[in-house]
Design an enzyme around this catalytic site. Structure first.
Site, mmCIF file in Angstrom:
data_model
loop_
_atom_site.group_PDB
_atom_site.id
_atom_site.type_symbol
_atom_site.label_atom_id
_atom_site.label_comp_id
_atom_site.label_asym_id
_atom_site.label_seq_id
_atom_site.Cartn_x
_atom_site.Cartn_y
_atom_site.Cartn_z
ATOM 1 N N ASN A 30 59.228 6.408 51.155
ATOM 2 C CA ASN A 30 58.306 6.137 50.044
ATOM 3 C C ASN A 30 58.729 4.828 49.381
ATOM 4 O O ASN A 30 59.804 4.306 49.670
ATOM 5 C CB ASN A 30 58.310 7.315 49.062
ATOM 6 C CG ASN A 30 59.695 7.550 48.506
ATOM 7 O OD1 ASN A 30 60.246 6.706 47.818
ATOM 8 N ND2 ASN A 30 60.279 8.699 48.847
ATOM 9 N N ASP A 79 60.153 14.944 50.820
ATOM 10 C CA ASP A 79 60.030 16.408 50.815
ATOM 11 C C ASP A 79 60.056 16.987 52.213
ATOM 12 O O ASP A 79 60.420 18.139 52.413
ATOM 13 C CB ASP A 79 58.721 16.817 50.127
ATOM 14 C CG ASP A 79 58.759 16.528 48.642
ATOM 15 O OD1 ASP A 79 59.814 16.802 48.033
ATOM 16 O OD2 ASP A 79 57.768 16.012 48.089
ATOM 17 N N LYS A 83 63.168 5.411 71.514
ATOM 18 C CA LYS A 83 61.930 4.974 70.858
ATOM 19 C C LYS A 83 60.708 5.587 71.538
ATOM 20 O O LYS A 83 60.599 5.549 72.771
ATOM 21 C CB LYS A 83 61.865 3.446 70.924
ATOM 22 C CG LYS A 83 60.674 2.873 70.192
ATOM 23 C CD LYS A 83 60.594 1.360 70.372
ATOM 24 C CE LYS A 83 59.250 0.880 69.862
ATOM 25 N NZ LYS A 83 58.990 -0.501 70.190
ATOM 26 N N PHE A 99 63.158 14.292 37.741
ATOM 27 C CA PHE A 99 62.031 13.380 37.547
ATOM 28 C C PHE A 99 60.824 13.959 38.274
ATOM 29 O O PHE A 99 60.971 14.567 39.340
ATOM 30 C CB PHE A 99 62.344 11.988 38.136
ATOM 31 C CG PHE A 99 63.059 11.090 37.157
ATOM 32 C CD1 PHE A 99 64.362 11.355 36.790
ATOM 33 C CD2 PHE A 99 62.418 9.990 36.617
ATOM 34 C CE1 PHE A 99 65.028 10.541 35.882
ATOM 35 C CE2 PHE A 99 63.071 9.166 35.708
ATOM 36 C CZ PHE A 99 64.372 9.446 35.345
ATOM 37 N N LYS A 127 57.564 22.269 37.077
ATOM 38 C CA LYS A 127 58.763 21.893 37.832
ATOM 39 C C LYS A 127 60.024 22.205 37.006
ATOM 40 O O LYS A 127 61.032 22.674 37.537
ATOM 41 C CB LYS A 127 58.685 20.396 38.166
ATOM 42 C CG LYS A 127 59.660 19.930 39.229
ATOM 43 C CD LYS A 127 59.300 18.529 39.732
ATOM 44 C CE LYS A 127 60.403 17.955 40.576
ATOM 45 N NZ LYS A 127 60.132 16.581 41.017
ATOM 46 N N LYS A 184 62.567 24.991 38.652
ATOM 47 C CA LYS A 184 63.898 24.573 39.103
ATOM 48 C C LYS A 184 64.952 24.790 38.032
ATOM 49 O O LYS A 184 66.085 24.333 38.185
ATOM 50 C CB LYS A 184 63.845 23.104 39.530
ATOM 51 C CG LYS A 184 62.849 22.898 40.665
ATOM 52 C CD LYS A 184 62.947 21.565 41.319
ATOM 53 C CE LYS A 184 61.910 21.504 42.443
ATOM 54 N NZ LYS A 184 61.975 20.297 43.221
#
Ligand SMILES: Cc1cc2nc3c(=O)[nH]c(=O)nc-3n(C[C@H](O)[C@H](O)[C@H](O)COP(=O)(O)O)c2cc1C
Length: 400
Positions: free
Chosen positions: A209, A278, A288, A323, A337, A341
């Site tokens: 990301n 995730d 490859k 976060f 969240k 958690k």
């Protein structure tokens, strides 16, 4: 003092040699020290000595171009989190009190936005001189800090007030100016994760990301600035190691989870600012994948949920901060969240807000805590957001 930026000014007193001990002690505590000397000071100690002790070039002349091509008096003034003039002559004190800036040291003091400490050293008559005393009072009234000279044997052969204060007193004044010891984070062990992770598909391709790591690095640096012992577990980023933090590199979510577990014992505060992937491919090709074979069908599996592991751990830190990067229903998703958690604080990032989120130097967040409080912070630098997050952490630490 680790990584703290300190400018030491040395002026032309017989006590100038004591600046060597001060610089050495600061360096032993891993402070980042730059020395600026007056021309008279170089009559008492050599620049080579202070260059060797500080590990950096010593600045003396106003019109020398410094290596990074910035204007020296401004760059030195901007560099320092604190500046100490030790020893400070009657002359330097008088010049600063009168607004005179005719050399690099006085000009740097004039341009400094950080706290400036004077540690005078002089003959007792010079110290008692009403002009010197008036100058000291004037500067004190303006917010300059003085570490008073001590009584003792002076070079003039008399035992009176005028000796430079002990190095320990100078160090204490520097620590005070830096706010070391004031913060609830001082001496605490803080772990921060930052950056993205890479989940490899084959040796040349990965899922990741756009996280730059800037938020986590800013948090690590600010926590270290507050006197915490910081471990920064970082995914791949292009950022230099933050001042004062121990940097541990991890590439995949699995590696990051392992590094976190390894460093968890003794951690007081955990801040999970990394954008951990995730999912990862169930299988990683050893060679490859060839384009000619056609698009592969990727089967994904969940990666370890690092923050949930930390929160559920028997060695759970006193404060666990997560976060949440959301594109919709910010508050609902963030609070969910926080509960799921069992976090103490969640910092919710509205990715749809301008100037917020990945890669940017700025961010806009809302901080939610387990007691139902929330604080919205409009777009500002990630450094300022880091300070806000750490303020919230300090508040919770205060209630433990
Ligand atoms: C041997 C010697 C020792 C000195 N010691 C001091 C001192 O301890 N404190 C002081 O204020 N001036 C002292 N002076 C006078 C300063 O060096 C002089 O005022 C000089 O102009 C200061 O320059 P500066 O403030 O730019 O460093 C001393 C001078 C000499 C020759």
């Amino acid at each position: 003092m680790r990584g703290r930026k300190i400018v030491v000014g040395v002026s032309g007193s017989i006590a100038a040699y004591k600046a060597c001990e001060l610089v050495s002690k600061l360096r032993q505590q891993d402070a980042d020290v730059r020395v600026v000397m007056t021309r008279s000071a170089t009559e008492f100690v050599g620049t080579a000595t202070l260059r060797a002790l500080s590990g950096r070039n010593v600045a003396c002349e106003m019109f020398d171009v410094c290596p990074d091509e910035q204007i020296e008096h401004v760059s030195l003034a901007e560099f320092g989190e604190v500046m100490i003039v030790a020893p400070a002559t009657a002359n330097v004190i008088g010049k600063v009190a009168a607004g005179v800036c005719d050399d690099l040291l006085t000009t740097t003091i004039s341009a400094a936005a950080c706290p400036v400490i004077f540690a005078p050293a002089m003959n007792w008559r010079m110290w008692e001189n009403p002009i010197t005393q008036a100058n000291v009072k004037r500067l004190q009234a303006l917010g300059y800090v003085f570490v008073e000279p001590e009584e003792g044997w002076l070079a003039c052969g008399e035992s009176k007030a005028g000796r430079l204060a002990s190095t320990d007193k100078l160090l204490t004044a520097i620590e005070k100016a830096l706010g070391i010891g004031d913060s609830k984070l001082a001496g605490k062990q803080v772990m921060v994760t930052a950056g993205p992770t890479r989940e490899w598909v084959d040796p040349v391709r990965f899922i990741s990301n756009p996280s730059s790591g800037k938020m986590g690095y800013a948090l690590a640096e600010e926590a270290a600035r507050r006197g915490a012992k910081v471990t920064l577990i970082s995914g791949p980023t292009a950022l230099p190691a933050p001042a004062g933090a121990e940097l541990v590199n991890a590439e995949t979510a699995e590696q990051m989870a392992e590094a976190v577990q390894q460093h968890l014992p003794g951690t007081d505060v955990f801040v999970g600012a990394a954008a951990v992937a995730d999912w990862r491919p169930v299988q990683q090709a050893d060679a490859k994948l060839k384009k000619s074979q056609g698009a592969p069908e990727l089967k994904l599996e969940a990666t370890p949920d690092i923050i949930a592991q930390v929160s559920a751990s028997a060695q759970r830190p006193a404060v666990v901060v997560g976060f949440a990067a959301e594109t919709d229903d910010l508050e609902k998703n963030a609070r969910q969240k926080l509960d799921d958690k069992a976090l103490d604080i969640i910092v919710a990032n509205d990715l749809s807000a301008p100037g917020a989120g990945f890669g940017s130097d700025t961010n806009a967040v809302t901080i939610f805590d387990r007691d139902g409080n929330s604080k919205q912070i409009d777009t500002t630098t990630k450094r300022k957001i880091a300070a806000e997050v750490l303020d919230s952490i300090e508040q919770l630490l205060g209630t433990h």
